[in-house]
Design a protein around this motif. Structure first.
Motif, short mmCIF file in Angstrom:
data_model
loop_
_atom_site.label_atom_id
_atom_site.label_comp_id
_atom_site.label_asym_id
_atom_site.label_seq_id
_atom_site.Cartn_x
_atom_site.Cartn_y
_atom_site.Cartn_z
N ALA A 1 -0.61 7.48 -21.36
CA ALA A 1 -1.92 6.90 -21.07
C ALA A 1 -2.43 7.53 -19.79
CB ALA A 1 -1.82 5.39 -20.92
N LEU A 2 -3.65 8.05 -19.83
CA LEU A 2 -4.22 8.75 -18.69
C LEU A 2 -5.45 8.04 -18.16
CD1 LEU A 2 -4.57 11.33 -16.87
CD2 LEU A 2 -5.92 12.29 -18.76
N VAL A 3 -5.50 7.85 -16.84
CA VAL A 3 -6.68 7.35 -16.14
C VAL A 3 -7.12 8.41 -15.16
CG1 VAL A 3 -7.63 5.58 -14.62
CG2 VAL A 3 -5.96 4.95 -16.38
N GLU A 4 -8.34 8.90 -15.28
CA GLU A 4 -8.87 9.93 -14.39
C GLU A 4 -9.93 9.34 -13.46
OE1 GLU A 4 -9.86 12.85 -17.62
OE2 GLU A 4 -8.96 14.25 -16.17
N ALA A 5 -9.93 9.79 -12.22
CA ALA A 5 -10.90 9.34 -11.23
C ALA A 5 -10.93 10.34 -10.09
CB ALA A 5 -10.54 7.95 -10.73
N GLY A 6 -11.69 10.04 -9.03
CA GLY A 6 -11.65 10.87 -7.84
C GLY A 6 -10.29 10.75 -7.16
N SER A 7 -9.94 11.74 -6.39
CA SER A 7 -8.61 11.76 -5.75
C SER A 7 -8.33 10.51 -4.92
CB SER A 7 -8.49 13.00 -4.86
OG SER A 7 -8.43 14.17 -5.63
N GLY A 8 -9.30 10.10 -4.09
CA GLY A 8 -9.11 8.92 -3.28
C GLY A 8 -9.04 7.65 -4.09
N GLU A 9 -9.82 7.58 -5.16
CA GLU A 9 -9.81 6.38 -6.01
C GLU A 9 -8.49 6.21 -6.75
OE1 GLU A 9 -12.24 4.00 -6.07
OE2 GLU A 9 -12.91 5.20 -4.37
N VAL A 10 -7.88 7.32 -7.12
CA VAL A 10 -6.56 7.27 -7.78
C VAL A 10 -5.55 6.58 -6.88
CG1 VAL A 10 -4.62 8.73 -8.47
CG2 VAL A 10 -6.91 9.26 -9.29
N ILE A 11 -5.51 7.00 -5.63
CA ILE A 11 -4.56 6.43 -4.68
C ILE A 11 -4.91 4.99 -4.35
CG2 ILE A 11 -3.53 6.69 -2.40
CD1 ILE A 11 -2.82 8.84 -4.56
N SER A 12 -6.21 4.72 -4.19
CA SER A 12 -6.66 3.36 -3.88
C SER A 12 -6.29 2.39 -4.98
CB SER A 12 -8.18 3.36 -3.67
OG SER A 12 -8.67 2.06 -3.44
N ARG A 13 -6.45 2.81 -6.23
CA ARG A 13 -6.10 1.93 -7.36
C ARG A 13 -4.61 1.63 -7.37
NH1 ARG A 13 -8.21 1.98 -13.58
NH2 ARG A 13 -6.52 0.77 -14.49
N ALA A 14 -3.80 2.65 -7.17
CA ALA A 14 -2.35 2.44 -7.15
C ALA A 14 -1.95 1.49 -6.02
CB ALA A 14 -1.64 3.78 -7.00
N GLN A 15 -2.60 1.65 -4.86
CA GLN A 15 -2.28 0.80 -3.72
C GLN A 15 -2.66 -0.65 -3.99
OE1 GLN A 15 -0.64 1.70 -1.18
NE2 GLN A 15 -1.00 0.21 0.44
N LYS A 16 -3.81 -0.87 -4.61
CA LYS A 16 -4.26 -2.23 -4.92
C LYS A 16 -3.36 -2.91 -5.95
CE LYS A 16 -9.12 -1.25 -3.92
NZ LYS A 16 -10.49 -1.03 -4.51
#
Length: 343
Positions: free
Chosen positions: A63-78
Motif C-alpha cells: 500500500a502506497l501513500v504519496e505526499a510532499g517530503s515533509g508531509e510524509v514525515i509529519s504523518r508518520a510522527q502524528k
C-alpha cells in the motif's frame, strides 16, 4: 560543505499497488501479508513495476501513500501512538529529521554496497534512488529564462511556482541552493522579490509539472528523475534547466532515502521490501524504470535513460550539503523564509 564540478499541508491520495498480475488485493496495514509505504512523490511509476515484482515473488502486497517530503514525515510522527507505516521514503533533510525524531528503526538491511554519503552512520536509513534538484520550463514558454535574475522580471508575472520549503523536499532544496549561491540574506531578498511572480505555495512538487506542461506556468522547480520520467511517460511539454548565477549553473543531490519505520506494524515485510529495492537486480533497472541513478557501487548503469540522466546534469556544478548541519538550522531558515516572503 563543498562544491564539486561533475556531471512536496495535505497528504496525497493513497494508492494500493497490489500487483494485479498476481490477482492480489491490497491488504493495507491490517493484513499480515502486506506492507505500507509512505513516500515523497516522484517514484510512482517505478513503484508500480517494482512492487508488482515484489508481490509476485513474496505474496506481500504493498500500500502506497504519496505526499510532499515533509508531509510524509509529519504523518508518520502524528501516528506514533497508532503506527500505520512500515517503510518511509523521503528526500533530505527530512529523512534525517525522521531519524532525529525517533521515527525510524534499524532494519538490518545490508548497506555495504552503498557509499557512506548515501546512508546514515548507523545504517538506519539508506538511499534507494539517487537524484538531483532541477528547474523546469515550458518548451513553448517565451521568453525562455536562462538565469535566476530573469525570473523576477514582468514577463513571468504569476507564471512561476515552486513547492514550499519545509513542506516539500524539492522546495527545501531550492531554498538551500539559493542560500549557497547567493548567501542567506541574498536568497531571502531574491525570494521576496520573486513573490510578485509566484502563484503561491504548494506542498507537492509533483503537482507543478502538469501546470508547466499546460502553459499555466512558465517555470517551476522539480528534480531530474521526476522530470525525465514525466517527459518520457507523459510526453509533457517542458524541459530541465538550471538557472545561472554569476555565470555558473548549480545543483545539489536529492537522493530518495528509505528507512524502516519505528514500531512498524509489519517490520519483517518492510525489511523484505527494502532488501528488494536495494538488491543488485533492482538497482540495475533504476535508470530504465525510474530515470534515476542507482546507489550501489557494484552496479554499472547503462542505456538510453542513463545517458539522458547524465546529459541532464553535464556541466553543472554540484554542491554536496552536510545534511545534519542543514537540519540543525532548518527551522530558523524556514522561519526567516516565511517572514521574508509572507508565505
Amino acid at each position: 560543505m563543498r562544491i564539486n564540478r561533475s556531471l512536496t499541508a495535505a497528504v496525497a491520495v493513497a494508492t494500493v499497488l497490489a500487483a494485479t498480475a498476481c490477482g492480489g488485493t491490497g491488504g493495507g496495514s491490517g493484513s499480515g501479508d502486506s506492507v505500507t509505504v509512505y513516500s515523497a512523490d516522484g517514484l510512482g511509476d517505478w513503484y508500480k513495476a517494482e512492487f508488482a515484482d515484489f508481490t509476485k515473488r513474496t505474496g506481500i502486497t504493498v500500500a502506497l501513500v504519496e505526499a510532499g517530503s515533509g508531509e510524509v514525515i509529519s504523518r508518520a510522527q502524528k501516528e506514533k501512538s497508532n503506527p500505520q507505516v512500515d517503510v518511509l521514503v523521503t528526500l533530505p533533510p527530512f529523512i534525517q529529521q525522521a531519524h532525529q525524531q525517533g521515527s525510524l528503526a534499524p532494519s538490518g538491511v545490508d548497506t555495504g554496497s552503498v557509499p557512506a554519503e548515501l546512508k546514515s552512520n548507523d545504517g538506519t536509513y539508506v538511499a534507494v534512488v539517487n537524484n538531483y534538484f532541477a528547474m523546469i520550463r515550458g518548451t513553448a514558454a517565451l521568453p525562455k529564462p536562462a538565469d535566476w535574475a530573469e525570473l523576477t522580471g514582468p514577463a513571468y508575472k504569476q507564471k512561476i511556482q515552486y513547492s514550499t520549503p519545509g513542506k516539500a523536499g524539492d522546495g527545501t532544496a531550492l531554498l538551500l541552493l539559493l542560500q549557497q549561491i547567493m548567501g542567506k540574506e541574498g536568497a531571502l531578498a531574491y525570494l521576496a522579490e520573486l513573490q510578485t511572480n509566484n502563484v503561491g505555495p504548494s506542498t507537492s512538487t509533483g503537482k507543478l509539472g502538469p501546470k508547466v506542461s499546460k502553459g499555466e506556468l512558465s517555470v517551476a522547480n522539480s528534480d531530474v528523475q521526476m522530470a525525465l520520467a514525466a517527459i518520457a511517460a507523459d510526453k509533457v511539454a517542458y524541459e530541465v534547466f538550471y538557472p545561472a548565477f554569476g555565470g555558473k549553473r548549480s545543483t545539489l543531490p536529492l537522493p530518495y532515502f528509505m528507512g524502516l519505520a519505528a514500531q512498524a506494524p509489519h517490520a519483517a515485510n518492510g525489511t523484505k521490501l527494502m532488501e528488494h529495492l536495494l538488491s543488485k537486480q533492482t538497482q540495475q533497472n533504476i535508470p530504465a524504470r525510474a530515470w534515476g541513478a542507482p546507489v550501489r557501487t557494484d552496479v554499472t548503469p547503462s542505456g538510453q535513460q542513463w545517458d539522458a540522466f547524465r546529459a541532464a546534469i553535464d556541466g553543472v556544478e554540484i554542491w554536496y550539503p552536510n545534511w545534519d548541519q542543514v537540519l540543525s538550522g532548518l527551522d530558523a531558515d524556514i522561519k526567516a523564509y516565511e517572514k521574508a516572503t509572507g508565505q
